[in-house]
Design an enzyme around this catalytic site. Structure first.
Site, PDB file in Angstrom:
ATOM      1  N   SER A 128       0.855  -1.190   0.000  1.00 10.15           N
ATOM      2  CA  SER A 128       0.000   0.000   0.000  1.00 10.15           C
ATOM      3  C   SER A 128       0.888   1.237   0.000  1.00 10.15           C
ATOM      4  CB  SER A 128      -0.872   0.009   1.254  1.00 10.15           C
ATOM      5  OG  SER A 128      -1.299   1.331   1.532  1.00 10.15           O
ATOM      6  N   HIS A 180      -1.529  -1.778  -3.954  1.00  8.20           N
ATOM      7  CA  HIS A 180      -2.773  -1.557  -3.198  1.00  8.20           C
ATOM      8  C   HIS A 180      -2.991  -0.050  -3.051  1.00  8.20           C
ATOM      9  CE1 HIS A 180      -5.799  -2.718  -0.115  1.00  8.20           C
ATOM     10  NE2 HIS A 180      -5.401  -1.633   0.524  1.00  8.20           N
ATOM     11  N   ASP A 198      -5.316   2.900  -1.643  1.00  6.18           N
ATOM     12  CA  ASP A 198      -6.344   3.193  -0.637  1.00  6.18           C
ATOM     13  C   ASP A 198      -7.079   4.483  -0.974  1.00  6.18           C
ATOM     14  OD1 ASP A 198      -6.028   1.075   1.415  1.00  6.18           O
ATOM     15  OD2 ASP A 198      -3.969   1.842   1.487  1.00  6.18           O
ATOM     16  N   MET A 203      -9.834   7.060  -0.021  1.00  2.02           N
ATOM     17  CA  MET A 203     -10.596   7.487   1.170  1.00  2.02           C
ATOM     18  C   MET A 203     -11.237   8.842   0.898  1.00  2.02           C
ATOM     19  SD  MET A 203      -7.876   6.558   4.152  1.00  2.02           S
ATOM     20  CE  MET A 203      -6.970   5.009   4.191  1.00  2.02           C
ATOM     21  N   HIS A 209      -8.745  -0.218  -3.121  1.00  2.00           N
ATOM     22  CA  HIS A 209      -9.504  -0.461  -1.888  1.00  2.00           C
ATOM     23  C   HIS A 209     -10.329   0.795  -1.618  1.00  2.00           C
ATOM     24  CE1 HIS A 209      -9.214  -1.155   2.783  1.00  2.00           C
ATOM     25  NE2 HIS A 209     -10.444  -1.250   2.327  1.00  2.00           N
ATOM     26  N   MET A 239     -12.558   3.029   0.299  1.00  2.00           N
ATOM     27  CA  MET A 239     -13.112   3.368   1.613  1.00  2.00           C
ATOM     28  C   MET A 239     -13.882   4.671   1.443  1.00  2.00           C
ATOM     29  SD  MET A 239      -9.759   2.268   3.777  1.00  2.00           S
ATOM     30  CE  MET A 239      -8.751   2.347   2.298  1.00  2.00           C
ATOM     31  N   MET A 276     -10.350  -6.779   7.257  1.00  2.00           N
ATOM     32  CA  MET A 276      -9.561  -5.670   7.806  1.00  2.00           C
ATOM     33  C   MET A 276      -8.994  -6.085   9.166  1.00  2.00           C
ATOM     34  SD  MET A 276      -9.494  -3.239   5.591  1.00  2.00           S
ATOM     35  CE  MET A 276      -8.568  -2.094   6.631  1.00  2.00           C
ATOM     36  N   GLY A 293      -2.631   4.204   8.026  1.00  2.00           N
ATOM     37  CA  GLY A 293      -1.567   3.219   8.068  1.00  2.00           C
ATOM     38  C   GLY A 293      -0.908   3.234   9.445  1.00  2.00           C
ATOM     39  N   ASP A 330      -5.475  -6.705   5.666  1.00  2.93           N
ATOM     40  CA  ASP A 330      -4.992  -5.337   5.472  1.00  2.93           C
ATOM     41  C   ASP A 330      -4.947  -4.642   6.826  1.00  2.93           C
ATOM     42  OD1 ASP A 330      -4.424  -2.767   4.653  1.00  2.93           O
ATOM     43  OD2 ASP A 330      -6.270  -2.493   3.496  1.00  2.93           O
ATOM     44  N   GLY A 331      -3.729  -4.239   7.217  1.00  7.54           N
ATOM     45  CA  GLY A 331      -3.566  -3.489   8.460  1.00  7.54           C
ATOM     46  C   GLY A 331      -2.587  -4.155   9.402  1.00  7.54           C
TER      47      GLY A 331
HETATM   48  C1  DX5 Z   1      -5.842   1.345   6.187  1.00  8.90           C
HETATM   49  C2  DX5 Z   1      -5.510   0.964   4.783  1.00  8.90           C
HETATM   50  C3  DX5 Z   1      -4.292   0.139   4.652  1.00  8.90           C
HETATM   51  C4  DX5 Z   1      -3.025   0.800   5.118  1.00  8.90           C
HETATM   52  C5  DX5 Z   1      -2.194  -0.290   5.700  1.00  8.90           C
HETATM   53  O1  DX5 Z   1      -7.130   1.839   6.223  1.00  8.90           O
HETATM   54  O2  DX5 Z   1      -6.579   0.239   4.198  1.00  8.90           O
HETATM   55  O3  DX5 Z   1      -4.138  -0.367   3.341  1.00  8.90           O
HETATM   56  O4  DX5 Z   1      -2.296   1.444   4.117  1.00  8.90           O
HETATM   57  O5  DX5 Z   1      -1.080   0.267   6.308  1.00  8.90           O
HETATM   58  P1  DX5 Z   1      -0.186  -0.548   7.326  1.00  8.90           P
HETATM   59  O6  DX5 Z   1       0.360  -1.732   6.578  1.00  8.90           O
HETATM   60  O7  DX5 Z   1       0.848   0.431   7.750  1.00  8.90           O
HETATM   61  O8  DX5 Z   1      -1.087  -0.984   8.453  1.00  8.90           O
HETATM   62 ZN    ZN Z   2      -6.157  -0.788   2.287  1.00  9.96          ZN
END
Ligand code: DX5
Ligand code: ZN
Length: 217
Positions: A9, A33, A35, A37, A66, A68, A137, A144, A173-174
């Site tokens: 990501s 990946h 994200d 948002m 992804h 969100m 999740m 992150g 993820d996470g």
């Molecule tokens: C969080 C995201 C993740 C994030 C993961 O909402 O969906 O994809 O980038 O980051 P890490 O690996 O640092 O938890």
């Molecule tokens: Zn993500």
């Protein structure tokens, strides 16, 4: 053991030098990946459709989007149409999960459904035949660098059972790192998002390779 995929990501990468950041990991990663948002579904804002399109167009890796966002029903097919390899919508956000998954597939992308930590695994059952990937999740979506929620492994195990021999990827993820990836792998995950673990590492490519090794052994 199923095929392992590492999907870095770029949320916590150096956003002013994205192309160079992506090029660091492209030869060793499976997908990028991305994200998305909207500051509504989650309390954070990243790329809008136009900005994301540019990243997707320039990316040397296939993109795993992804979403969100609070209106995935409208947006998800557009991400599929512009060439994302996979598009993930959130169960909690979609108005019509089935129709949106079908629309993603119709545009030629893998259709994926994500559930947040407080969402029950059972909601996934209904959509088994419409799914190409399940995303469990392992943090609250939005940021992150959060701590991996090991208590989500029950959902990962149940997802693995539900998948059986269907061609459905199982993503987490996470908080995925060298400390946690084997826990997720042992529960049945085969597709791993890693954000800060990869881009805060001194050598992001070496980190991807190390994560893959841990998930494969
Ligand atoms: C969080 C995201 C993740 C994030 C993961 O909402 O969906 O994809 O980038 O980051 P890490 O690996 O640092 O938890
Ligand atoms: Zn993500």
């Amino acid at each position: 053991m199923a095929h392992v995929r590492i999907t870095p990501s770029i949320l916590n990468a150096d956003l002013d030098n994205l192309e160079s950041e992506i090029s660091k990991i492209s030869s060793v990663s499976d997908l990028l990946h991305l994200d998305i948002m909207d500051n509504k579904f989650v309390p954070n804002l990243t790329w809008n459709f136009e900005a994301a399109s540019e990243i997707i167009r320039k990316s040397s890796l296939p993109v795993d989007a992804h979403l969100m966002i609070e209106d995935p029903d409208i947006q998800a097919p557009k991400y599929a149409e512009i060439g994302c390899a996979s598009v993930t919508i959130h169960f909690e956000a979609a108005q019509n999960v089935r129709a949106t998954l079908q629309a993603i597939r119709k545009e030629g992308a893998r259709a994926a459904l994500a559930i947040k930590p407080n969402t029950d695994f059972e909601v996934l059952r209904d959509f088994r035949t419409e799914l190409d990937m399940i995303l469990i999740m392992t943090v609250e979506p939005g940021f992150g660098g959060q701590k991996f929620m090991q208590e989500m492994m029950g959902k990962v195990r149940k997802s693995r059972e539900l998948i059986g021999d269907a061609d459905i990827w199982l993503q987490v993820d996470g908080g995925i790192s060298t400390e946690t990836i084997e826990i997720a792998r042992n529960a049945g995950a085969d597709t791993f998002v890693a954000g800060s673990a990869v881009f805060k590492a001194q050598d992001p490519a070496a980190m991807v390779t190390q994560l893959r090794k841990l998930a494969t052994k």
